[in-house]
Design a protein around this motif. Structure first.
Motif, PDB file in Angstrom:
ATOM      1  N   ARG A 128      36.348  39.259  53.256  1.00 59.35           N
ATOM      2  CA  ARG A 128      36.868  40.481  53.891  1.00 59.35           C
ATOM      3  C   ARG A 128      37.511  41.431  52.893  1.00 59.35           C
ATOM      4  O   ARG A 128      37.649  42.619  53.165  1.00 59.35           O
ATOM      5  N   THR A 129      37.943  40.906  51.739  1.00 61.43           N
ATOM      6  CA  THR A 129      38.633  41.764  50.762  1.00 61.43           C
ATOM      7  C   THR A 129      37.922  41.796  49.410  1.00 61.43           C
ATOM      8  O   THR A 129      38.395  42.422  48.476  1.00 61.43           O
ATOM      9  N   ARG A 130      36.791  41.129  49.328  1.00 66.77           N
ATOM     10  CA  ARG A 130      36.073  41.000  48.054  1.00 66.77           C
ATOM     11  C   ARG A 130      35.738  42.356  47.433  1.00 66.77           C
ATOM     12  O   ARG A 130      35.724  42.515  46.223  1.00 66.77           O
ATOM     13  N   HIS A 131      35.439  43.345  48.291  1.00 70.82           N
ATOM     14  CA  HIS A 131      34.970  44.651  47.819  1.00 70.82           C
ATOM     15  C   HIS A 131      36.106  45.598  47.427  1.00 70.82           C
ATOM     16  O   HIS A 131      35.843  46.656  46.863  1.00 70.82           O
ATOM     17  N   LEU A 132      37.351  45.253  47.756  1.00 71.12           N
ATOM     18  CA  LEU A 132      38.453  46.201  47.542  1.00 71.12           C
ATOM     19  C   LEU A 132      38.684  46.484  46.061  1.00 71.12           C
ATOM     20  O   LEU A 132      38.785  45.555  45.263  1.00 71.12           O
ATOM     21  N   PRO A 133      38.791  47.764  45.686  1.00 75.41           N
ATOM     22  CA  PRO A 133      39.122  48.088  44.298  1.00 75.41           C
ATOM     23  C   PRO A 133      40.542  47.628  43.968  1.00 75.41           C
ATOM     24  O   PRO A 133      41.477  47.876  44.727  1.00 75.41           O
ATOM     25  N   LEU A 134      40.690  46.947  42.816  1.00 75.87           N
ATOM     26  CA  LEU A 134      41.979  46.414  42.392  1.00 75.87           C
ATOM     27  C   LEU A 134      42.374  47.017  41.054  1.00 75.87           C
ATOM     28  O   LEU A 134      41.581  47.029  40.115  1.00 75.87           O
ATOM     29  N   ALA A 135      43.614  47.490  40.970  1.00 77.18           N
ATOM     30  CA  ALA A 135      44.152  47.993  39.708  1.00 77.18           C
ATOM     31  C   ALA A 135      45.396  47.186  39.354  1.00 77.18           C
ATOM     32  O   ALA A 135      46.282  47.002  40.185  1.00 77.18           O
ATOM     33  N   ILE A 136      45.447  46.703  38.130  1.00 78.15           N
ATOM     34  CA  ILE A 136      46.640  46.018  37.622  1.00 78.15           C
ATOM     35  C   ILE A 136      47.536  47.070  36.975  1.00 78.15           C
ATOM     36  O   ILE A 136      47.079  47.853  36.133  1.00 78.15           O
ATOM     37  N   ILE A 137      48.794  47.112  37.394  1.00 81.11           N
ATOM     38  CA  ILE A 137      49.786  47.994  36.759  1.00 81.11           C
ATOM     39  C   ILE A 137      50.848  47.085  36.167  1.00 81.11           C
ATOM     40  O   ILE A 137      51.656  46.511  36.889  1.00 81.11           O
ATOM     41  N   SER A 138      50.811  46.918  34.844  1.00 83.76           N
ATOM     42  CA  SER A 138      51.712  45.967  34.193  1.00 83.76           C
ATOM     43  C   SER A 138      51.795  46.299  32.713  1.00 83.76           C
ATOM     44  O   SER A 138      51.310  47.332  32.273  1.00 83.76           O
ATOM     45  N   ALA A 139      52.348  45.370  31.951  1.00 77.64           N
ATOM     46  CA  ALA A 139      52.421  45.555  30.505  1.00 77.64           C
ATOM     47  C   ALA A 139      51.028  45.584  29.882  1.00 77.64           C
ATOM     48  O   ALA A 139      50.829  46.137  28.813  1.00 77.64           O
ATOM     49  N   CYS A 140      50.052  44.979  30.571  1.00 86.05           N
ATOM     50  CA  CYS A 140      48.666  44.954  30.100  1.00 86.05           C
ATOM     51  C   CYS A 140      48.520  44.322  28.723  1.00 86.05           C
ATOM     52  O   CYS A 140      47.941  44.894  27.804  1.00 86.05           O
ATOM     53  N   THR A 141      49.069  43.129  28.586  1.00 85.56           N
ATOM     54  CA  THR A 141      48.850  42.349  27.369  1.00 85.56           C
ATOM     55  C   THR A 141      47.387  41.915  27.336  1.00 85.56           C
ATOM     56  O   THR A 141      46.682  41.986  28.347  1.00 85.56           O
ATOM     57  N   GLN A 142      46.945  41.449  26.201  1.00 85.51           N
ATOM     58  CA  GLN A 142      45.559  40.991  26.088  1.00 85.51           C
ATOM     59  C   GLN A 142      45.285  39.870  27.097  1.00 85.51           C
ATOM     60  O   GLN A 142      44.238  39.828  27.732  1.00 85.51           O
TER      61      GLN A 142
ATOM     62  N   VAL B  54      42.506  50.910  48.280  1.00 84.79           N
ATOM     63  CA  VAL B  54      42.766  50.477  46.907  1.00 84.79           C
ATOM     64  C   VAL B  54      44.025  49.621  46.921  1.00 84.79           C
ATOM     65  O   VAL B  54      44.941  49.881  47.710  1.00 84.79           O
ATOM     66  N   ILE B  55      44.087  48.611  46.035  1.00 79.59           N
ATOM     67  CA  ILE B  55      45.302  47.808  45.874  1.00 79.59           C
ATOM     68  C   ILE B  55      45.746  47.888  44.421  1.00 79.59           C
ATOM     69  O   ILE B  55      44.932  47.719  43.507  1.00 79.59           O
ATOM     70  N   THR B  56      47.039  48.175  44.207  1.00 80.33           N
ATOM     71  CA  THR B  56      47.600  48.082  42.854  1.00 80.33           C
ATOM     72  C   THR B  56      48.465  46.830  42.794  1.00 80.33           C
ATOM     73  O   THR B  56      49.216  46.538  43.733  1.00 80.33           O
ATOM     74  N   LEU B  57      48.347  46.094  41.693  1.00 82.94           N
ATOM     75  CA  LEU B  57      49.045  44.814  41.550  1.00 82.94           C
ATOM     76  C   LEU B  57      49.844  44.770  40.256  1.00 82.94           C
ATOM     77  O   LEU B  57      49.312  45.081  39.189  1.00 82.94           O
ATOM     78  N   ASP B  58      51.094  44.361  40.371  1.00 83.44           N
ATOM     79  CA  ASP B  58      51.861  43.973  39.187  1.00 83.44           C
ATOM     80  C   ASP B  58      51.373  42.568  38.829  1.00 83.44           C
ATOM     81  O   ASP B  58      50.813  41.868  39.669  1.00 83.44           O
ATOM     82  N   VAL B  59      51.572  42.142  37.578  1.00 82.19           N
ATOM     83  CA  VAL B  59      51.141  40.796  37.206  1.00 82.19           C
ATOM     84  C   VAL B  59      52.255  39.782  37.442  1.00 82.19           C
ATOM     85  O   VAL B  59      52.082  38.789  38.144  1.00 82.19           O
ATOM     86  N   VAL B  60      53.426  40.016  36.850  1.00 83.97           N
ATOM     87  CA  VAL B  60      54.508  39.031  36.919  1.00 83.97           C
ATOM     88  C   VAL B  60      55.312  39.242  38.202  1.00 83.97           C
ATOM     89  O   VAL B  60      56.053  40.216  38.332  1.00 83.97           O
TER      90      VAL B  60
END
Length: 145
Positions: free
Chosen positions: A73-87, A49-55
């Protein structure tokens, strides 16, 4: 069964916070300071799994997600954004193929729940990039182990 998480955030304090919370739950954690570093290490690290900040400097989380999705090679990896989560972040994150969003400041239990759900996702995407499987979908209520 635990797994390996690649945590990408330019804020050292937040990287450490995420690392500690995941390691307490038995996950192995590798960190990167921005999207460019993420792309440099992802093939060596082989995260579940990869967690990503936005800014972030150099390469932000949304562009990083798009690059990960563009690479076979990475297309299938689950991605989670951890950020302010604006629209804006959510809409563009979904467009880039992000699987989950967690708003800062987050509850540690929520972080662990999101990562676990992504870790146990049943079906890898089919060749055309659509995730489909008879029983996968949202694995929210199910847990194995």
């Amino acid at each position: 069964m635990s797994g390996r998480v690649l945590v990408v955030d330019d804020n050292k304090v937040i990287r450490q916070l995420i690392r500690v919370n995941l390691e307490l739950e038995g996950f192995e954690v590798v960190t990167a300071a921005d999207g460019a570093e993420c792309l440099e290490v992802v093939h060596r690290v082989c995260p579940d799994v990869i967690t990503l900040d936005v800014v972030m400097p150099r390469l932000d989380g949304l562009r990083t997600a798009a690059r990960l999705r563009a690479d076979a090679r990475t297309r299938h990896l689950p991605l989670a954004i951890i950020s302010a989560c604006t629209q804006y972040e959510v809409e563009n994150g979904l467009a880039a193929g992000v699987d989950a969003f967690l708003a800062k400041p987050f509850e540690p239990a929520e972080l662990v729940k999101v990562v676990r759900q992504l870790m146990h996702r049943e079906a890898p995407p089919s060749a055309d990039g659509n995730r489909q499987s008879g029983r996968a979908g949202r694995a929210a209520g199910t847990s194995r182990g």
